[in-house]
Design an enzyme around this catalytic site. Structure first.
Site, PDB file in Angstrom:
ATOM      1  N   GLU B 211       0.848  -1.185   0.000  1.00  0.00           N
ATOM      2  CA  GLU B 211       0.000   0.000   0.000  1.00  0.00           C
ATOM      3  C   GLU B 211       0.886   1.238   0.000  1.00  0.00           C
ATOM      4  O   GLU B 211       2.108   1.152   0.122  1.00  0.00           O
ATOM      5  CB  GLU B 211      -0.948  -0.012   1.198  1.00  0.00           C
ATOM      6  CG  GLU B 211      -0.240   0.002   2.548  1.00  0.00           C
ATOM      7  CD  GLU B 211      -1.180  -0.295   3.720  1.00  0.00           C
ATOM      8  OE1 GLU B 211      -2.105  -1.107   3.557  1.00  0.00           O
ATOM      9  OE2 GLU B 211      -0.975   0.278   4.798  1.00  0.00           O
ATOM     10  N   HIS B 249      -4.161   3.034   8.534  1.00  0.00           N
ATOM     11  CA  HIS B 249      -2.882   2.543   9.042  1.00  0.00           C
ATOM     12  C   HIS B 249      -1.948   3.724   9.322  1.00  0.00           C
ATOM     13  O   HIS B 249      -1.857   4.643   8.507  1.00  0.00           O
ATOM     14  CB  HIS B 249      -2.193   1.646   8.012  1.00  0.00           C
ATOM     15  CG  HIS B 249      -2.858   0.316   7.837  1.00  0.00           C
ATOM     16  ND1 HIS B 249      -2.771  -0.399   6.675  1.00  0.00           N
ATOM     17  CD2 HIS B 249      -3.621  -0.416   8.675  1.00  0.00           C
ATOM     18  CE1 HIS B 249      -3.451  -1.523   6.814  1.00  0.00           C
ATOM     19  NE2 HIS B 249      -3.977  -1.562   8.020  1.00  0.00           N
TER      20      HIS B 249
END
Lengths: 382, 291
Positions: B211, B249
């Site tokens: 990511e 995150h």
């Protein structure tokens, strides 16, 4: 959590970092008074949580106290749009009125944590006043990175090495080492995620001064810094994002019209990418979290719907700890309470997915149920 | 075959008497994992679920039960302490599920682990699972997995489940699936797991899911280019994320050009990876790759 420049400087000054004399003003009258104390000629700096203020007209030199008042009056109460704020800009509630400085050289100094090295690093460059990434790209030899062993902290020899790389005059080396040590101490003790002094200036009379300062704190460490919470300026944040953070929902407002509600950050980003691949644009990132209950799901949906740009909604739940039937009840509850019911595509998989789909089917809401991400993309594209 | 965990895994759970710890201890055991001990300071002497002994310290638990993997569910303020306690007791593999551990704590933990024989996975990760040997050390739903020869490594939780679900539905089983976690400072890296998969005779192909944020994917790409002899398919999510914003995150923030999804995709493509074009194409891309 971001701090304003004036907050960052106050904090760093407490650790012994030299900063220019300055006063915060939240009105033209206060700015006049502050400029008077500083001798008239001052710099007036809009306090917003974004860089690029200078180019956007948010930093101006005042010739005298009255001028400082006029500039402050023209900034306070307005919205400043910089390259980093997005088109909506950031509100200017106060300005920093600061003494002017005769600059010999502009340098760059920062402390961040390098995820690859897994330790804090101090970064310096002789090219101050510019974006460090641009410097690193164009002239990488002008950027020096010094990893710090967290067991022992920044050592004086490392400070001297950095000072040498910056080609500081002999008289400025000790003050620089002290400044580096102070910044590193502040970084560790406050659980900062970034301290950036850009520019760090060497004045004509040989002093080092932090002319600008950015400081961000690690959100995950705020539980042990109750005093830092008072520094939060929610006015600089999107109102929906503030509401979301209070409900412990990870939400980021975006520019599109497809509202997304997902459990899990990676899957939420994947869902946004799916929306994009379908030729649409996501209205938000929303991760409702792993252990969500019916109420939290409902809160998340209502929050997302309160953004008027949301015209369609895509819910993507991979049930694990979160059961799909719980999620379905939350969705139905929210759509019952909401003042509008945008078209809804729901994809459910994992724990109790069949029960969840049944709840949605029984609700009487017009919901398009899909099983795969591909079908979700096709439904959004229609 | 598998990496890191298998039928020899003897699992110790730190925080076993808490809400999350007890729920997942039962799920791990139900999947077939050999849960041998729990640790909750102050609750030593109790039995969890009528069978699993609870100890006051990791050292005591390891001494009595021979536990060789620790799974951590303690709250963020105490997670670093829990990891270091397991390392001190000589546990070779520690998996920390806890989300929200301060970065400074993780930095100190990684420094503490230097020179010790302990591997850390996480924090802020779903754990890992080897379906062929019924070893589930984490919070993933076990029933979506199926034994096979594709290794999966990812920074995400639910997105890993998505990937595994697509693989299983495409008839592709997994050797081991490892979630390395979404924090900016964490233990095991993509490169570590790639090295293990590359050397594992039971793994024939690899799926890497990354990511935005950081440069872990670029490091993975460099390693793949140089060392990995098995086919790798990769997906990077966050193509639509704006710069400077944390996407859930703590590590998922675009802080520069290297942190962009496009920069990571380019690096992986250059390394010879099969690029998964969208998150809907995981199963089909891997099927074509291993077909």
């Amino acid at each position: 959590m971001k701090l304003h420049e004036y907050q960052a400087k106050e904090l760093l000054a407490r650790y012994g970092v030299p900063v220019p004399e300055a006063y915060v003003a939240s009105s033209a009258a206060e700015a006049v008074e502050a400029a008077g104390r500083l001798g008239g000629r001052v710099v007036v700096k809009a306090q917003v949580h974004a860089g690029g203020r200078g180019k956007a007209g948010g930093v101006k030199v005042a010739s005298d106290a009255a001028d400082a008042g006029r500039i402050a009056g023209s900034l306070i109460g307005t919205t400043l749009v910089t390259a980093q704020t997005g088109p909506q800009g950031a509100p200017v509630d106060r300005v920093l009125v600061e003494q002017t400085v005769d600059i010999e050289r502009e340098l760059y100094f920062s402390v961040i944590t390098d995820g690859g090295l897994r330790r804090p690093v101090v970064i310096v460059s002789s090219a101050g006043g510019m974006e460090i990434e641009e410097v690193a790209r164009e002239t990488p030899e002008r950027v020096l990175t010094e990893p710090i062993d967290p067991a022992v902290g920044l050592q004086p020899f490392q400070g001297r090495r950095l000072a040498e790389a910056l080609e500081l005059p002999a008289g400025a080396v000790r003050p620089f080492v002290a400044l580096a040590e102070a910044c590193y101490k502040a970084y560790m003790e406050t659980d900062a995620s970034m301290i950036e002094i850009n520019p760090l200036v060497l004045t004509k009379d040989g002093r080092l001064l932090a002319l600008d300062a950015k400081l961000s704190l690690d959100d995950d460490a705020l539980f042990r810094h109750a005093d830092a919470l008072a520094l939060r300026d929610t006015g600089q944040e999107d109102a929906l994002e503030v509401e979301a953070s209070e409900a412990n929902i990870a939400y980021v407002k975006l520019d599109g019209n497809v509202g997304c509600m997902v459990n899990g950050a990676g899957l939420a980003m994947a869902t946004m990418d799916i929306v994009k691949s379908a030729g649409a644009e996501p209205a938000n990132f929303l991760d409702v979290g792993g252990g969500a209950n019916e109420e939290k799901i409902s809160t998340a949906i209502l929050l997302m719907l309160s953004d008027p740009s949301v015209e369609r909604v895509l819910v993507n739940i991979f049930g694990g700890i979160l059961r799909c039937d719980i999620a379905a009840r939350g969705i139905v509850d929210a759509y019952g309470k909401a003042d509008r019911q945008p078209a809804l595509v729901v994809r459910m998989l994992g724990t109790n997915a069949d029960e969840g789909k049944q709840v949605l089917a029984d609700s009487g809401l017009a919901i398009e149920l899909v099983d795969t991400l591909r079908e979700a993309a096709e439904a959004i594209a229609r | 075959m598998s990496i890191l965990v298998d039928g020899n895994t003897r699992l110790l759970i730190q925080g076993i008497t808490g809400r999350e710890g007890s729920f997942h201890a039962e799920r791990c055991a139900a999947y077939g994992t050999n849960v041998v001990a729990g640790v909750t300071p102050g609750k030593g002497g109790e039995l969890f679920g009528g069978t699993v002994p609870v100890f006051n310290s990791v050292r005591a638990a390891v001494g009595e039960t021979g536990a060789n993997v620790a799974l951590i569910f303690v709250p963020p303020p105490f997670a670093a302490d829990a990891i270091m306690e397991s390392a001190d007791a000589g546990v070779p593999l520690v998996v920390c599920i806890t989300e929200g551990v301060p970065v400074r704590d993780s930095t100190f933990v990684m420094r503490y682990l230097e020179g010790k024989g302990t591997r850390l996975i996480g924090p802020n990760c779903p754990g890992l699972i080897s379906p062929g040997s019924k070893a589930k050390i984490g919070i993933m739903p076990g029933d979506i997995h199926t034994p096979g020869k594709v290794g999966v490594v990812s920074r995400s939780g639910t997105l890993t489940y998505e990937a595994v679900d697509q693989l299983t539905k495409a008839g592709i089983g997994q050797s081991t699936c490892v979630g390395i976690g979404g924090d900016p400072v964490s233990g095991t890296t993509f490169v570590d797991v790639l090295e293990l998969f590359n050397d594992d005779p039971g793994t024939e192909a690899i799926v890497l899911i990354g990511e935005i944020g950081g440069t872990k994917e670029q490091q993975a790409a460099a390693y793949i280019k140089e060392h990995v002899r098995k086919p790798v398919a990769s997906l990077i999510v966050g193509q639509t994320a704006p710069p400077g914003r944390r996407m859930g995150h703590a590590g998922a923030v675009i802080t520069g050009e290297a942190a962009l999804a496009s920069a990571k995709v380019a690096a992986l493509q250059d390394a010879g990876c099969h690029i998964i074009p969208t998150p809907a194409d995981i199963g089909s891309t891997v099927a074509a790759m291993v077909g």
